[in-house]
Design a protein around this motif. Structure first.
Motif, PDB file in Angstrom:
ATOM      1  N   TRP A   1      -3.764   8.155  -8.202  1.00  0.00           N
ATOM      2  CA  TRP A   1      -4.774   8.992  -7.797  1.00  0.00           C
ATOM      3  C   TRP A   1      -4.923   8.369  -6.277  1.00  0.00           C
ATOM      4  O   TRP A   1      -5.217   8.945  -5.192  1.00  0.00           O
ATOM      5  N   LYS A   2      -4.990   6.850  -5.966  1.00  0.00           N
ATOM      6  CA  LYS A   2      -5.250   6.487  -4.813  1.00  0.00           C
ATOM      7  C   LYS A   2      -4.019   6.808  -4.036  1.00  0.00           C
ATOM      8  O   LYS A   2      -4.372   7.033  -2.595  1.00  0.00           O
ATOM      9  N   ALA A   3      -2.874   7.161  -4.388  1.00  0.00           N
ATOM     10  CA  ALA A   3      -1.618   7.098  -3.595  1.00  0.00           C
ATOM     11  C   ALA A   3      -1.634   8.586  -3.184  1.00  0.00           C
ATOM     12  O   ALA A   3      -0.877   9.077  -2.109  1.00  0.00           O
ATOM     13  N   VAL A   4      -2.553   9.410  -3.498  1.00  0.00           N
ATOM     14  CA  VAL A   4      -2.491  10.823  -2.918  1.00  0.00           C
ATOM     15  C   VAL A   4      -4.081  11.162  -2.441  1.00  0.00           C
ATOM     16  O   VAL A   4      -4.304  12.119  -2.308  1.00  0.00           O
ATOM     17  N   THR A   5      -4.745  10.080  -2.317  1.00  0.00           N
ATOM     18  CA  THR A   5      -6.099  10.205  -1.689  1.00  0.00           C
ATOM     19  C   THR A   5      -6.525   9.147  -0.676  1.00  0.00           C
ATOM     20  O   THR A   5      -5.987   9.264   0.351  1.00  0.00           O
TER      21      THR A   5
ATOM     22  N   LYS B   1       0.716  -1.368  -0.106  1.00  0.00           N
ATOM     23  CA  LYS B   1       0.089  -0.116  -0.054  1.00  0.00           C
ATOM     24  C   LYS B   1       0.745   1.030   0.017  1.00  0.00           C
ATOM     25  O   LYS B   1       1.688   1.415   0.899  1.00  0.00           O
ATOM     26  N   VAL B   2       0.838   2.117  -1.200  1.00  0.00           N
ATOM     27  CA  VAL B   2       1.602   3.047  -0.991  1.00  0.00           C
ATOM     28  C   VAL B   2       0.943   4.454  -1.164  1.00  0.00           C
ATOM     29  O   VAL B   2      -0.165   4.626  -1.811  1.00  0.00           O
ATOM     30  N   ALA B   3       1.517   5.477  -0.399  1.00  0.00           N
ATOM     31  CA  ALA B   3       1.083   6.710  -0.554  1.00  0.00           C
ATOM     32  C   ALA B   3       2.465   7.721  -1.022  1.00  0.00           C
ATOM     33  O   ALA B   3       3.485   7.139  -0.770  1.00  0.00           O
ATOM     34  N   LEU B   4       2.047   8.710  -1.515  1.00  0.00           N
ATOM     35  CA  LEU B   4       3.144   9.803  -2.194  1.00  0.00           C
ATOM     36  C   LEU B   4       3.256  11.004  -1.226  1.00  0.00           C
ATOM     37  O   LEU B   4       2.392  11.456  -0.614  1.00  0.00           O
ATOM     38  N   ARG B   5       4.602  11.374  -1.257  1.00  0.00           N
ATOM     39  CA  ARG B   5       4.840  12.507  -0.653  1.00  0.00           C
ATOM     40  C   ARG B   5       5.976  13.504  -1.342  1.00  0.00           C
ATOM     41  O   ARG B   5       6.717  12.908  -2.453  1.00  0.00           O
ATOM     42  N   THR B   6       5.950  14.865  -1.243  1.00  0.00           N
ATOM     43  CA  THR B   6       7.036  15.743  -1.918  1.00  0.00           C
ATOM     44  C   THR B   6       8.169  15.819  -0.960  1.00  0.00           C
ATOM     45  O   THR B   6       9.175  16.304  -1.662  1.00  0.00           O
ATOM     46  N   ASN B   7       8.167  15.670   0.351  1.00  0.00           N
ATOM     47  CA  ASN B   7       8.942  15.865   1.238  1.00  0.00           C
ATOM     48  C   ASN B   7       9.706  17.344   0.926  1.00  0.00           C
ATOM     49  O   ASN B   7      10.802  17.616   1.068  1.00  0.00           O
ATOM     50  N   ASP B   8       8.731  18.362   1.195  1.00  0.00           N
ATOM     51  CA  ASP B   8       9.135  19.512   0.491  1.00  0.00           C
ATOM     52  C   ASP B   8       8.309  20.385   1.345  1.00  0.00           C
ATOM     53  O   ASP B   8       7.524  20.278   2.381  1.00  0.00           O
ATOM     54  N   SER B   9       8.646  21.961   1.215  1.00  0.00           N
ATOM     55  CA  SER B   9       7.712  22.790   2.021  1.00  0.00           C
ATOM     56  C   SER B   9       7.108  23.669   1.062  1.00  0.00           C
ATOM     57  O   SER B   9       5.828  23.675   0.994  1.00  0.00           O
ATOM     58  N   GLU B  10       7.783  24.501   0.433  1.00  0.00           N
ATOM     59  CA  GLU B  10       7.402  25.609  -0.534  1.00  0.00           C
ATOM     60  C   GLU B  10       6.846  24.931  -1.847  1.00  0.00           C
ATOM     61  O   GLU B  10       6.182  25.548  -2.487  1.00  0.00           O
ATOM     62  N   ASN B  11       7.255  23.809  -1.997  1.00  0.00           N
ATOM     63  CA  ASN B  11       6.915  23.080  -3.520  1.00  0.00           C
ATOM     64  C   ASN B  11       5.963  22.007  -3.258  1.00  0.00           C
ATOM     65  O   ASN B  11       5.830  21.151  -4.220  1.00  0.00           O
TER      66      ASN B  11
END
Length: 433
Positions: free
Chosen positions: A358-362, A326-336
């Motif tokens: 889409w599932k990975a960001v919802t 089960k995978v979710a995504l991240r930017t690991n960022d602040s301003e971006n």
């Protein structure tokens, strides 16, 4: 939280006209609460397919009705004909709200002094008025996990919705203690330690982690029996992981370290989430077998090894998902953090597929955080975190037309947009000689 000095306080006062609310045509516009009827849209529910010619009624901060024949005389009607509706995107790993200007130390508040500070609460350090929040949400990102950085146990991460005057108003219902798993590899090209020194440092860090875990177990057992103990906030917070009250989010990246982390948690009765996981594709089957959910990213990144293919980071999420992780995504960022849809688009293009991306960001992060009954899809009864766009927001040409967070209609403006509008048609302008 760091103390503000007089110079920085002056800096903040100068920024006040730009903070909190959006400015459109010279007026400051607040997020608008109320009752809204979004009519005649194509709704991508994520969990229950795509619904055409569908209307959504928002009231009391939630989706109260969905269907083709909905009316509400007291609701503000928004015609969404020809538009698409998606759930608001969730970025599962950021420092949003903890950083304003990276080069100004007084505005950077994601790290405490010390190697073991699990009691450091990221939520208390969140600045609701950071300029990066309106920049982020006009791109369709409505919720972020804000994560402390630093030592072995740097603090406790918190999920926030990107609207509110205080951190408590923004809190979305999930926290996790963060652990940076001891790294058995070099920390970068600048790392000049010998192989023996790297091994010794790794063994020392693992020993410390084990000792802290045993202390937390003892603390929990004694508290459970009614013992009165001295003030020990670090161990008290780790004891919440031991008891299952809070999950443990382990940052781990190299393939060998991922394997070590799987073995380390195998005999621990704790809810575990892996984050980072840059080389997860190398050991995807082992992660899937251990049934540990993963937050990975940034997707738009360089390979972790010079010998890897150029697209190693792009395809990492997809390879883990295909293995059953089960995978979710991240930017690991602040301003971006605003670029989350494009990280997801890269993952989709390099093997994950659009549906899984889409599932990975919802819904995937919502399930990982135990909030699937509130966030992550467009369903009746869920929190009204919605985005209305001209087309799939993964496409760079897509335009976000409306954003709703906690049922509030968010003004689509930010500092970037205001500057663009200001200089697009300069009047009065200076005449050239």
């Amino acid at each position: 939280m760091k103390r503000f000095n007089k110079t920085f306080l002056t800096f903040l006062i100068a920024l006040l006209p730009l903070m909190s609310w959006a400015q459109i045509d010279g007026e400051f516009i607040k997020p608008q609460g109320g009752k809204f009827l979004l009519q005649n849209a194509t709704v991508h529910t994520i969990t229950k397919g795509v619904l055409t010619n569908t209307s959504i009624l928002i009231e009391d901060g939630k989706i109260s009705q969905m269907g083709s024949n909905i009316s509400a005389s007291d609701a503000e009607v928004i015609d969404c004909s020809g538009l698409v509706i998606y759930p608001g995107m969730i970025d599962s790993g950021t420092t949003l709200g903890l950083v304003e200007v990276n080069s100004v130390p007084e505005t950077v508040d994601y790290q405490e002094i010390g190697n073991v500070t699990p009691n450091m609460q990221a939520l208390t350090a969140v600045n609701p008025n950071t300029e990066a929040i309106p920049v982020t949400r006009v791109s369709g990102v409505t919720t972020t996990l804000t994560v402390p950085q630093g030592g072995l146990f740097p603090g406790t991460a918190a999920l926030i919705n990107l609207v509110g005057y205080t951190p408590d108003q923004m809190y979305a219902g999930f926290k996790a203690v963060v652990m940076n798993f001891p790294n058995s590899a070099r920390r970068g090209r600048w790392d000049r330690r010998s192989d023996d020194d790297i091994k010794k440092d790794n063994e020392k860090a693992l020993k410390e982690a084990n000792e802290l875990w045993e202390k937390a177990k003892s603390y929990h057992e004694l508290i459970s029996k009614g013992a009165e103990l001295d003030y020990y906030p670090e161990i008290a917070q780790l004891a919440k992981v031991v008891s299952g009250e809070l999950p443990l989010m382990i940052e781990v990246n190299a393939a060998s370290d991922i394997q070590n982390a799987i073995n380390w948690v195998a005999d621990k009765d704790a809810k575990v989430i892996f984050s980072g996981v840059k080389e997860g594709w190398r050991v995807a089957d082992e992660i899937a077998k251990a049934k540990i959910p993963v937050i990975t990213g940034p997707v738009q990144d360089l390979p972790s090894r010079q010998s890897d293919r150029y697209d190693a980071a792009y395809s990492n999420a997809g390879k883990m998902a295909k293995a059953g992780v089960k995978v979710a995504l991240r930017t690991n960022d602040s301003e971006n953090v605003r670029n989350l849809p494009f990280h997801a688009a890269f993952a989709a293009a390099y093997g994950m597929g659009k549906e899984e991306a889409w599932k990975a960001v919802t819904i995937n992060p919502a399930e990982i955080f135990g909030l699937q009954d509130q966030l992550g899809s467009v369903e009746t009864g869920k929190v009204a975190n919605l985005i209305v766009a001209t087309e799939d927001p993964f496409e760079t040409r897509a335009q976000i037309m409306h954003v709703f967070i906690n049922g509030y209609r968010i003004p689509l403006s930010n500092r970037h947009i205001r500057l663009y509008q200001e200089f697009l048609d300069r009047s009065p302008g200076l005449k050239s000689n």
